[in-house]
Write a protein that holds these residues in place. Structure first.
Motif, PDB file in Angstrom:
ATOM      1  N   THR A 185      30.543  26.800  27.199  1.00 41.82           N
ATOM      2  CA  THR A 185      30.992  26.780  28.584  1.00 41.82           C
ATOM      3  C   THR A 185      31.626  28.126  28.912  1.00 41.82           C
ATOM      4  OG1 THR A 185      31.411  24.407  28.455  1.00 41.82           O
ATOM      5  CG2 THR A 185      32.467  25.605  30.250  1.00 41.82           C
ATOM      6  N   ARG A 186      31.290  28.669  30.052  1.00 45.33           N
ATOM      7  CA  ARG A 186      31.804  29.985  30.424  1.00 45.33           C
ATOM      8  C   ARG A 186      33.311  29.923  30.621  1.00 45.33           C
ATOM      9  NH1 ARG A 186      28.871  31.622  35.396  1.00 45.33           N
ATOM     10  NH2 ARG A 186      27.119  31.602  33.944  1.00 45.33           N
ATOM     11  N   PRO A 187      34.067  30.786  29.943  1.00 46.46           N
ATOM     12  CA  PRO A 187      35.525  30.737  30.056  1.00 46.46           C
ATOM     13  C   PRO A 187      36.021  31.417  31.326  1.00 46.46           C
ATOM     14  CG  PRO A 187      34.897  32.515  28.604  1.00 46.46           C
ATOM     15  CD  PRO A 187      33.616  31.800  28.983  1.00 46.46           C
ATOM     16  N   ASP A 188      37.302  31.270  31.584  1.00 44.75           N
ATOM     17  CA  ASP A 188      37.955  32.035  32.631  1.00 44.75           C
ATOM     18  C   ASP A 188      37.797  33.520  32.297  1.00 44.75           C
ATOM     19  OD1 ASP A 188      40.418  33.607  33.651  1.00 44.75           O
ATOM     20  OD2 ASP A 188      40.514  31.743  34.798  1.00 44.75           O
ATOM     21  N   PRO A 189      37.469  34.367  33.284  1.00 41.70           N
ATOM     22  CA  PRO A 189      37.258  35.799  32.988  1.00 41.70           C
ATOM     23  C   PRO A 189      38.451  36.459  32.301  1.00 41.70           C
ATOM     24  CG  PRO A 189      36.517  35.278  35.202  1.00 41.70           C
ATOM     25  CD  PRO A 189      37.225  34.058  34.698  1.00 41.70           C
ATOM     26  N   ASN A 190      39.645  35.947  32.546  1.00 43.78           N
ATOM     27  CA  ASN A 190      40.843  36.529  31.947  1.00 43.78           C
ATOM     28  C   ASN A 190      41.055  36.082  30.509  1.00 43.78           C
ATOM     29  OD1 ASN A 190      42.233  37.976  34.325  1.00 43.78           O
ATOM     30  ND2 ASN A 190      41.774  35.968  35.176  1.00 43.78           N
ATOM     31  N   ALA A 203      35.503  39.593  38.334  1.00 43.52           N
ATOM     32  CA  ALA A 203      36.810  39.215  37.790  1.00 43.52           C
ATOM     33  C   ALA A 203      36.935  39.634  36.332  1.00 43.52           C
ATOM     34  CB  ALA A 203      37.012  37.701  37.932  1.00 43.52           C
ATOM     35  N   PHE A 204      35.830  39.517  35.583  1.00 38.95           N
ATOM     36  CA  PHE A 204      35.866  39.934  34.179  1.00 38.95           C
ATOM     37  C   PHE A 204      36.098  41.438  34.061  1.00 38.95           C
ATOM     38  CE2 PHE A 204      33.349  42.004  30.842  1.00 38.95           C
ATOM     39  CZ  PHE A 204      34.137  41.668  29.751  1.00 38.95           C
ATOM     40  N   ILE A 232      34.118  47.612  42.586  1.00 41.23           N
ATOM     41  CA  ILE A 232      33.582  47.460  43.942  1.00 41.23           C
ATOM     42  C   ILE A 232      32.535  46.361  43.873  1.00 41.23           C
ATOM     43  CG2 ILE A 232      32.222  48.493  45.803  1.00 41.23           C
ATOM     44  CD1 ILE A 232      33.360  51.194  45.056  1.00 41.23           C
ATOM     45  N   GLU A 233      32.812  45.229  44.509  1.00 41.83           N
ATOM     46  CA  GLU A 233      31.838  44.156  44.593  1.00 41.83           C
ATOM     47  C   GLU A 233      31.008  44.413  45.848  1.00 41.83           C
ATOM     48  OE1 GLU A 233      31.795  39.320  45.041  1.00 41.83           O
ATOM     49  OE2 GLU A 233      33.311  40.225  43.720  1.00 41.83           O
ATOM     50  N   MET A 234      29.818  44.943  45.653  1.00 43.78           N
ATOM     51  CA  MET A 234      29.003  45.405  46.769  1.00 43.78           C
ATOM     52  C   MET A 234      28.485  44.232  47.603  1.00 43.78           C
ATOM     53  SD  MET A 234      26.893  48.478  44.890  1.00 43.78           S
ATOM     54  CE  MET A 234      25.855  48.735  46.335  1.00 43.78           C
TER      55      MET A 234
END
Length: 313
Positions: free
Chosen positions: A2-7, A172-173, A182-184
């Motif tokens: 399962t993908r974890p929290d990016p932090n 976020a990661f 920059i999130e384009m």
């Protein structure tokens, strides 16, 4: 998986261990991650460790995360091994579209279903690179600037088949990993920073080709002119200040007509043998006998000073 929290990510994969991939590996190690890297070249492991060793003094000078160590790098024997049990993989293969498509498809086939795949491509759109992927929704562009372990910027954008949530997670990661993100909003050929850099580069080539300036004069013009301002204030805000109390509105109203003057030549000049040789010779004069390793060390030392100064102000 399962993908974890990016932090909460502690382990990442790196596929492609050249200058950019090696720089990413050094960055992640400096931020305290475990890194599993793979590159098919026979000498890739030794080369990658040399890149990390070369970057480490700069990373130490800049400040390492708790637990950071080059000993946390592991060289994988296969792509599947590099992708196993990692929530994120940074791909940094050669910049050829057919190779990128094949490489991403291979990564997609061996990486766990929840793993995000980020590409370091400097020009291709994810829509064209993800075409052969069975699960393209987890593929994103994470375009860095060289060297990735020092220059903060990473430009993040998905393709037509990318899940927006994957872009959000990747952004976020990267932020948690210490990058300036920059999130384009849209896919753009060359992304943002490359487009701006390319405009200056083309002008430089034209001026050399037309005997209007030397390589040394062009570099001095940048480092002693716009460069120091651009370290903390971009061209738009810089020109806003050029308008005085009237700001950008006054600047455009007053200087707008001059924008149509034929100052620039944004089309690339023909890369003749003569132009190529003059660029090479000019850079050799500027290097003045310093090796690439010496210039990299000098660049890193000065970049750290600029980053610290910028943070201070």
């Amino acid at each position: 998986m399962t993908r974890p929290d990016p932090n909460q990510v502690t382990r990442v994969g790196v596929v492609g261990a050249g200058v950019i991939g090696g720089g990413w590996a050094a960055h992640f190690l400096g931020r305290g991650y475990d890194v599993v890297a793979y590159d098919p070249a026979p000498d890739a492991g030794d080369r990658l460790r040399r890149i990390v060793d070369g970057a480490w003094p700069a990373l130490e000078d800049l400040g390492l995360a708790e637990g950071a160590s080059p000993d946390r790098l592991r060289i994988a024997d296969s792509m599947a091994e590099a992708c196993a049990d990692v929530p994120f993989v940074q791909e940094s293969g050669p910049e050829r579209l057919d190779l990128k498509q094949r490489l991403l498809a291979d990564l997609d086939s061996v990486a766990p279903a929840d793993t995000i795949i980020g590409s370091s491509t400097s020009g291709y759109g994810m829509s064209e690179m993800q075409r052969a992927c069975a699960r393209p929704e987890r593929t994103v562009v994470g375009h860095p600037f060289n060297p990735p372990y020092l220059v903060p910027l990473v430009e993040v954008v998905g393709g037509q088949k990318t899940d927006p949530e994957a872009v959000t997670w990747a952004s976020a990661f990267y932020t948690a990993a210490g990058k300036s993100v920059i999130e384009m909003d849209v896919e753009l050929s060359g992304f943002l920073a490359n487009r701006l850099q390319e405009a200056v580069w083309r002008e430089a080539l034209h001026m050399v080709a037309n005997n209007e300036a030397t390589v040394e004069q062009i570099d001095q013009a940048m480092t002693e002119g716009p460069g120091p301002r651009w370290a903390f204030m971009g061209p738009c805000l810089t020109f806003h200040l050029a308008g005085g109390e009237g700001g950008m509105a006054h600047m455009l109203d007053h200087f707008g007509p001059s924008l149509e003057s034929p100052w620039t030549r944004l089309l690339a000049p023909e890369l003749t043998t003569e132009l190529r040789d003059r660029m090479v010779e000019g850079c050799e004069r500027e290097a003045d006998g310093r090796s690439t390793a010496e210039l990299i060390a000098e660049r890193d030392r000065k970049l750290i000073a600029v980053l610290r100064a910028r943070e201070a102000v």
